[in-house]
Motif scaffolding. Sequence first.
Motif, PDB file in Angstrom:
ATOM      1  N   TRP A  18       0.807  -1.216   0.000  1.00 58.56           N
ATOM      2  CA  TRP A  18       0.000   0.000   0.000  1.00 58.56           C
ATOM      3  C   TRP A  18       0.842   1.270   0.000  1.00 58.56           C
ATOM      4  CZ3 TRP A  18      -5.069  -0.087  -0.906  1.00 58.56           C
ATOM      5  CH2 TRP A  18      -5.712  -1.310  -0.776  1.00 58.56           C
ATOM      6  N   SER A  19       2.135   1.150  -0.136  1.00 57.60           N
ATOM      7  CA  SER A  19       3.037   2.290  -0.092  1.00 57.60           C
ATOM      8  C   SER A  19       2.882   3.192  -1.317  1.00 57.60           C
ATOM      9  CB  SER A  19       4.485   1.806  -0.009  1.00 57.60           C
ATOM     10  OG  SER A  19       5.365   2.889  -0.093  1.00 57.60           O
ATOM     11  N   LEU A  20       2.928   4.491  -1.104  1.00 55.83           N
ATOM     12  CA  LEU A  20       2.899   5.444  -2.212  1.00 55.83           C
ATOM     13  C   LEU A  20       4.268   5.611  -2.847  1.00 55.83           C
ATOM     14  CD1 LEU A  20       0.616   8.228  -0.727  1.00 55.83           C
ATOM     15  CD2 LEU A  20       0.036   6.538  -2.461  1.00 55.83           C
ATOM     16  N   TYR A  21       5.289   5.066  -2.225  1.00 49.96           N
ATOM     17  CA  TYR A  21       6.658   5.195  -2.714  1.00 49.96           C
ATOM     18  C   TYR A  21       6.784   4.781  -4.182  1.00 49.96           C
ATOM     19  CZ  TYR A  21      11.669   4.419  -3.236  1.00 49.96           C
ATOM     20  OH  TYR A  21      12.960   4.451  -3.685  1.00 49.96           O
ATOM     21  N   ASN A  22       6.090   3.737  -4.568  1.00 53.90           N
ATOM     22  CA  ASN A  22       6.167   3.239  -5.945  1.00 53.90           C
ATOM     23  C   ASN A  22       5.600   4.225  -6.959  1.00 53.90           C
ATOM     24  OD1 ASN A  22       7.274   0.822  -5.048  1.00 53.90           O
ATOM     25  ND2 ASN A  22       5.270  -0.058  -4.692  1.00 53.90           N
ATOM     26  N   HIS A  23       4.876   5.224  -6.498  1.00 49.98           N
ATOM     27  CA  HIS A  23       4.238   6.183  -7.384  1.00 49.98           C
ATOM     28  C   HIS A  23       4.934   7.543  -7.394  1.00 49.98           C
ATOM     29  CE1 HIS A  23       0.966   3.333  -7.827  1.00 49.98           C
ATOM     30  NE2 HIS A  23       1.031   3.164  -6.523  1.00 49.98           N
ATOM     31  N   ILE A  24       6.016   7.680  -6.653  1.00 45.89           N
ATOM     32  CA  ILE A  24       6.753   8.947  -6.592  1.00 45.89           C
ATOM     33  C   ILE A  24       7.883   8.914  -7.610  1.00 45.89           C
ATOM     34  CG2 ILE A  24       8.165  10.454  -5.146  1.00 45.89           C
ATOM     35  CD1 ILE A  24       6.679   9.257  -2.726  1.00 45.89           C
ATOM     36  N   ASP A  25       7.951   9.927  -8.443  1.00 46.06           N
ATOM     37  CA  ASP A  25       9.014  10.049  -9.434  1.00 46.06           C
ATOM     38  C   ASP A  25      10.166  10.813  -8.771  1.00 46.06           C
ATOM     39  OD1 ASP A  25      10.560  10.178 -11.684  1.00 46.06           O
ATOM     40  OD2 ASP A  25       9.083  11.251 -12.894  1.00 46.06           O
ATOM     41  N   ILE A  26      11.017  10.082  -8.040  1.00 46.49           N
ATOM     42  CA  ILE A  26      12.078  10.672  -7.220  1.00 46.49           C
ATOM     43  C   ILE A  26      12.956  11.663  -7.996  1.00 46.49           C
ATOM     44  CG2 ILE A  26      14.096  10.182  -5.761  1.00 46.49           C
ATOM     45  CD1 ILE A  26      11.488   9.303  -4.456  1.00 46.49           C
ATOM     46  N   PRO A  27      13.384  11.373  -9.217  1.00 44.72           N
ATOM     47  CA  PRO A  27      14.224  12.349  -9.925  1.00 44.72           C
ATOM     48  C   PRO A  27      13.549  13.708 -10.147  1.00 44.72           C
ATOM     49  CG  PRO A  27      14.374  10.219 -10.979  1.00 44.72           C
ATOM     50  CD  PRO A  27      13.272  10.121  -9.957  1.00 44.72           C
ATOM     51  N   LYS A  28      12.232  13.742 -10.130  1.00 43.64           N
ATOM     52  CA  LYS A  28      11.515  14.996 -10.363  1.00 43.64           C
ATOM     53  C   LYS A  28      11.084  15.704  -9.075  1.00 43.64           C
ATOM     54  CE  LYS A  28       9.842  13.699 -14.904  1.00 43.64           C
ATOM     55  NZ  LYS A  28       8.664  13.469 -15.738  1.00 43.64           N
ATOM     56  N   VAL A  29      11.388  15.138  -7.919  1.00 41.84           N
ATOM     57  CA  VAL A  29      11.011  15.745  -6.648  1.00 41.84           C
ATOM     58  C   VAL A  29      11.867  16.984  -6.401  1.00 41.84           C
ATOM     59  CG1 VAL A  29      11.009  15.413  -4.138  1.00 41.84           C
ATOM     60  CG2 VAL A  29      10.214  13.591  -5.621  1.00 41.84           C
ATOM     61  N   VAL A  30      11.214  18.083  -6.040  1.00 38.89           N
ATOM     62  CA  VAL A  30      11.914  19.327  -5.715  1.00 38.89           C
ATOM     63  C   VAL A  30      11.306  19.918  -4.452  1.00 38.89           C
ATOM     64  CG1 VAL A  30      12.527  19.882  -8.090  1.00 38.89           C
ATOM     65  CG2 VAL A  30      10.389  20.723  -7.167  1.00 38.89           C
ATOM     66  N   ALA A  31      12.080  20.720  -3.773  1.00 38.97           N
ATOM     67  CA  ALA A  31      11.587  21.430  -2.591  1.00 38.97           C
ATOM     68  C   ALA A  31      12.116  22.852  -2.641  1.00 38.97           C
ATOM     69  CB  ALA A  31      12.056  20.741  -1.311  1.00 38.97           C
ATOM     70  N   LEU A  32      11.333  23.765  -2.163  1.00 35.81           N
ATOM     71  CA  LEU A  32      11.760  25.150  -2.107  1.00 35.81           C
ATOM     72  C   LEU A  32      12.571  25.388  -0.846  1.00 35.81           C
ATOM     73  CD1 LEU A  32       8.403  26.813  -3.180  1.00 35.81           C
ATOM     74  CD2 LEU A  32      10.361  26.193  -4.618  1.00 35.81           C
ATOM     75  N   ASN A  33      13.555  26.232  -0.933  1.00 37.12           N
ATOM     76  CA  ASN A  33      14.370  26.645   0.214  1.00 37.12           C
ATOM     77  C   ASN A  33      15.130  25.503   0.880  1.00 37.12           C
ATOM     78  OD1 ASN A  33      13.527  29.335  -0.088  1.00 37.12           O
ATOM     79  ND2 ASN A  33      11.675  28.918   1.093  1.00 37.12           N
ATOM     80  N   GLU A  34      15.600  24.545   0.118  1.00 37.83           N
ATOM     81  CA  GLU A  34      16.434  23.478   0.680  1.00 37.83           C
ATOM     82  C   GLU A  34      17.776  24.079   1.091  1.00 37.83           C
ATOM     83  OE1 GLU A  34      16.104  19.255  -1.285  1.00 37.83           O
ATOM     84  OE2 GLU A  34      16.233  20.794  -2.825  1.00 37.83           O
ATOM     85  N   SER A  35      18.277  23.684   2.228  1.00 38.07           N
ATOM     86  CA  SER A  35      19.611  24.150   2.622  1.00 38.07           C
ATOM     87  C   SER A  35      20.692  23.399   1.842  1.00 38.07           C
ATOM     88  CB  SER A  35      19.826  24.003   4.124  1.00 38.07           C
ATOM     89  OG  SER A  35      19.679  22.664   4.519  1.00 38.07           O
ATOM     90  N   VAL A  36      20.411  22.149   1.464  1.00 35.20           N
ATOM     91  CA  VAL A  36      21.311  21.355   0.626  1.00 35.20           C
ATOM     92  C   VAL A  36      20.507  20.936  -0.605  1.00 35.20           C
ATOM     93  CG1 VAL A  36      22.691  19.260   0.471  1.00 35.20           C
ATOM     94  CG2 VAL A  36      22.570  20.501   2.633  1.00 35.20           C
ATOM     95  N   ALA A  37      20.933  21.379  -1.773  1.00 38.07           N
ATOM     96  CA  ALA A  37      20.192  21.081  -3.000  1.00 38.07           C
ATOM     97  C   ALA A  37      20.010  19.575  -3.200  1.00 38.07           C
ATOM     98  CB  ALA A  37      20.921  21.677  -4.194  1.00 38.07           C
ATOM     99  N   GLY A  38      18.785  19.157  -3.468  1.00 34.54           N
ATOM    100  CA  GLY A  38      18.485  17.748  -3.724  1.00 34.54           C
ATOM    101  C   GLY A  38      18.282  16.889  -2.491  1.00 34.54           C
ATOM    102  N   SER A  39      18.448  17.457  -1.302  1.00 34.53           N
ATOM    103  CA  SER A  39      18.349  16.651  -0.076  1.00 34.53           C
ATOM    104  C   SER A  39      16.941  16.121   0.188  1.00 34.53           C
ATOM    105  CB  SER A  39      18.845  17.436   1.130  1.00 34.53           C
ATOM    106  OG  SER A  39      18.035  18.574   1.348  1.00 34.53           O
TER     107      SER A  39
END
Length: 56
Positions: A18-39
């Motif tokens: 039942w995990s949503l992990y299989n549906h996340i496109d990790i290479p396309k994940v972004v976050a605003l204001n990360e202190s370390v890019a890509g973390s």
Amino acid sequence: MACLHDHECGDHNCAADWSLYNHIDIPKVVALNESVAGSVKSVFKSWDQRLETSGV
């Protein structure tokens, strides 16, 4: 305990199914204001790796 599918959950770990992990496109994940890019990508882990803290 019986599941809604064809096995007993005592013999099978249903949480990974039942995990949503299989549906996340990790290479396309972004976050605003990360202190370390890509973390932010290290936040998402497969069920088998959920308790591992190395690399975080």
